[in-house]
Design a protein around this motif. Structure first.
Motif, PDB file in Angstrom:
ATOM      1  N   GLY A  82       0.810  -1.212   0.000  1.00 15.81           N
ATOM      2  CA  GLY A  82       0.000   0.000   0.000  1.00 15.81           C
ATOM      3  C   GLY A  82       0.843   1.262   0.000  1.00 15.81           C
ATOM      4  O   GLY A  82       0.549   2.218  -0.732  1.00 15.81           O
ATOM      5  N   LEU A  83       1.891   1.274   0.802  1.00 16.14           N
ATOM      6  CA  LEU A  83       2.767   2.459   0.837  1.00 16.14           C
ATOM      7  C   LEU A  83       3.480   2.656  -0.496  1.00 16.14           C
ATOM      8  O   LEU A  83       3.627   3.799  -0.964  1.00 16.14           O
ATOM      9  N   PHE A  84       3.896   1.560  -1.121  1.00 15.32           N
ATOM     10  CA  PHE A  84       4.516   1.657  -2.443  1.00 15.32           C
ATOM     11  C   PHE A  84       3.539   2.272  -3.447  1.00 15.32           C
ATOM     12  O   PHE A  84       3.883   3.180  -4.210  1.00 15.32           O
ATOM     13  N   ILE A  85       2.305   1.770  -3.439  1.00 12.34           N
ATOM     14  CA  ILE A  85       1.292   2.286  -4.372  1.00 12.34           C
ATOM     15  C   ILE A  85       1.028   3.765  -4.110  1.00 12.34           C
ATOM     16  O   ILE A  85       0.939   4.562  -5.051  1.00 12.34           O
ATOM     17  N   LYS A  87       3.067   5.968  -2.924  1.00 11.97           N
ATOM     18  CA  LYS A  87       4.219   6.728  -3.436  1.00 11.97           C
ATOM     19  C   LYS A  87       4.162   6.848  -4.952  1.00 11.97           C
ATOM     20  O   LYS A  87       4.439   7.919  -5.510  1.00 11.97           O
ATOM     21  N   GLU A  88       3.802   5.757  -5.617  1.00 17.39           N
ATOM     22  CA  GLU A  88       3.707   5.791  -7.079  1.00 17.39           C
ATOM     23  C   GLU A  88       2.573   6.705  -7.539  1.00 17.39           C
ATOM     24  O   GLU A  88       2.710   7.430  -8.522  1.00 17.39           O
ATOM     25  N   LEU A  89       1.464   6.672  -6.826  1.00 14.02           N
ATOM     26  CA  LEU A  89       0.351   7.563  -7.157  1.00 14.02           C
ATOM     27  C   LEU A  89       0.755   9.026  -6.973  1.00 14.02           C
ATOM     28  O   LEU A  89       0.357   9.890  -7.769  1.00 14.02           O
ATOM     29  N   GLU A  90       1.527   9.300  -5.954  1.00 15.33           N
ATOM     30  CA  GLU A  90       1.996  10.678  -5.736  1.00 15.33           C
ATOM     31  C   GLU A  90       2.908  11.123  -6.880  1.00 15.33           C
ATOM     32  O   GLU A  90       2.842  12.270  -7.331  1.00 15.33           O
ATOM     33  N   LYS A  91       3.738  10.231  -7.392  1.00 14.63           N
ATOM     34  CA  LYS A  91       4.587  10.566  -8.549  1.00 14.63           C
ATOM     35  C   LYS A  91       3.734  10.891  -9.769  1.00 14.63           C
ATOM     36  O   LYS A  91       4.042  11.816 -10.524  1.00 14.63           O
ATOM     37  N   ILE A  92       2.658  10.117  -9.946  1.00 12.94           N
ATOM     38  CA  ILE A  92       1.755  10.395 -11.063  1.00 12.94           C
ATOM     39  C   ILE A  92       1.092  11.747 -10.858  1.00 12.94           C
ATOM     40  O   ILE A  92       0.994  12.559 -11.786  1.00 12.94           O
ATOM     41  N   ARG A  93       0.641  12.011  -9.637  1.00 11.71           N
ATOM     42  CA  ARG A  93      -0.010  13.282  -9.333  1.00 11.71           C
ATOM     43  C   ARG A  93       0.922  14.464  -9.599  1.00 11.71           C
ATOM     44  O   ARG A  93       0.515  15.502 -10.105  1.00 11.71           O
ATOM     45  N   GLN A  94       2.187  14.268  -9.261  1.00 11.92           N
ATOM     46  CA  GLN A  94       3.170  15.335  -9.485  1.00 11.92           C
ATOM     47  C   GLN A  94       3.680  15.367 -10.921  1.00 11.92           C
ATOM     48  O   GLN A  94       4.530  16.184 -11.259  1.00 11.92           O
ATOM     49  N   GLU A  95       3.164  14.459 -11.731  1.00 10.75           N
ATOM     50  CA  GLU A  95       3.522  14.358 -13.145  1.00 10.75           C
ATOM     51  C   GLU A  95       5.000  14.054 -13.357  1.00 10.75           C
ATOM     52  O   GLU A  95       5.602  14.495 -14.340  1.00 10.75           O
ATOM     53  N   THR A  96       5.576  13.281 -12.449  1.00 10.63           N
ATOM     54  CA  THR A  96       6.956  12.813 -12.641  1.00 10.63           C
ATOM     55  C   THR A  96       6.976  11.349 -13.063  1.00 10.63           C
ATOM     56  O   THR A  96       8.056  10.789 -13.275  1.00 10.63           O
ATOM     57  N   SER A  97       5.803  10.749 -13.193  1.00 13.49           N
ATOM     58  CA  SER A  97       5.679   9.358 -13.619  1.00 13.49           C
ATOM     59  C   SER A  97       4.331   9.171 -14.303  1.00 13.49           C
ATOM     60  O   SER A  97       3.382   9.910 -14.044  1.00 13.49           O
ATOM     61  N   ARG A  98       4.281   8.171 -15.172  1.00 13.27           N
ATOM     62  CA  ARG A  98       3.020   7.737 -15.784  1.00 13.27           C
ATOM     63  C   ARG A  98       2.908   6.222 -15.662  1.00 13.27           C
ATOM     64  O   ARG A  98       2.283   5.559 -16.486  1.00 13.27           O
ATOM     65  N   TYR A 100       1.184   3.798 -14.566  1.00 14.62           N
ATOM     66  CA  TYR A 100      -0.094   3.251 -14.119  1.00 14.62           C
ATOM     67  C   TYR A 100      -0.051   1.724 -14.108  1.00 14.62           C
ATOM     68  O   TYR A 100      -0.702   1.091 -13.285  1.00 14.62           O
ATOM     69  N   ASP A 101       0.704   1.159 -15.047  1.00 17.81           N
ATOM     70  CA  ASP A 101       0.680  -0.299 -15.215  1.00 17.81           C
ATOM     71  C   ASP A 101       1.125  -1.057 -13.970  1.00 17.81           C
ATOM     72  O   ASP A 101       0.537  -2.085 -13.629  1.00 17.81           O
ATOM     73  N   SER A 102       2.140  -0.577 -13.288  1.00 16.28           N
ATOM     74  CA  SER A 102       2.580  -1.257 -12.062  1.00 16.28           C
ATOM     75  C   SER A 102       1.477  -1.264 -11.010  1.00 16.28           C
ATOM     76  O   SER A 102       1.222  -2.283 -10.364  1.00 16.28           O
ATOM     77  N   ILE A 106      -0.448  -4.666  -9.619  1.00 19.72           N
ATOM     78  CA  ILE A 106      -0.455  -4.989  -8.190  1.00 19.72           C
ATOM     79  C   ILE A 106      -1.883  -5.046  -7.673  1.00 19.72           C
ATOM     80  O   ILE A 106      -2.258  -5.966  -6.926  1.00 19.72           O
ATOM     81  N   THR A 107      -2.696  -4.083  -8.066  1.00 20.41           N
ATOM     82  CA  THR A 107      -4.081  -4.047  -7.607  1.00 20.41           C
ATOM     83  C   THR A 107      -4.851  -5.272  -8.100  1.00 20.41           C
ATOM     84  O   THR A 107      -5.643  -5.856  -7.356  1.00 20.41           O
ATOM     85  N   LYS A 108      -4.606  -5.691  -9.335  1.00 18.75           N
ATOM     86  CA  LYS A 108      -5.243  -6.909  -9.850  1.00 18.75           C
ATOM     87  C   LYS A 108      -4.829  -8.125  -9.025  1.00 18.75           C
ATOM     88  O   LYS A 108      -5.665  -8.981  -8.720  1.00 18.75           O
TER      89      LYS A 108
END
Length: 114
Positions: A82-85, A87-98, A100-102, A106-108
């Motif tokens: 959950g913490l990893f996800i 962090k990754e969502l925050e990177k997407i929000r900040q537009e430093t990552s896209r 989504y696939d990871s 994981i969610t699947k």
């Protein structure tokens, strides 16, 4: 006789709760996939990040509770995931990552384990 009926009711309640959890993970996956297919960080991305962040915060809060009956190691693993996800969502929000696939993968996996 009463004990058997109580057990049936409790099992039905647990089954319904698992189905609601699966449904929430399904909704998150659908939203993340839609956001992934957009160009840039769109409104769909905002919605997907918000919904998925909230979902994982609730999961983390639930598994961190002393009343949670899952084994300690599984609880710790779910919190780490959950913490990893988050962090990754925050990177997407900040537009430093896209990436989504990871998050989708994981969610699947978690959803399928319910």
């Amino acid at each position: 006789m009463y004990q058997a009926r109580y057990d049936d009711i409790m099992n039905d309640g647990a089954d319904e709760a698992k189905e609601r959890e699966r449904s929430l993970f399904d909704q998150s996956i659908v939203m993340l996939e839609a956001a992934r297919d957009e160009i840039g960080y769109s409104y769909k991305g905002v919605e997907a990040v918000y919904f998925t962040s909230r979902l994982w915060m609730i999961v983390i809060e639930d598994v961190a509770s002393p009343a949670n009956g899952l084994p300690q190691q599984l609880r710790a693993s779910l919190i780490s995931i959950g913490l990893f996800i988050l962090k990754e969502l925050e990177k997407i929000r900040q537009e430093t990552s896209r990436d989504y696939d990871s998050i989708i993968d994981i969610t699947k996996t978690i959803r399928d384990g319910l």
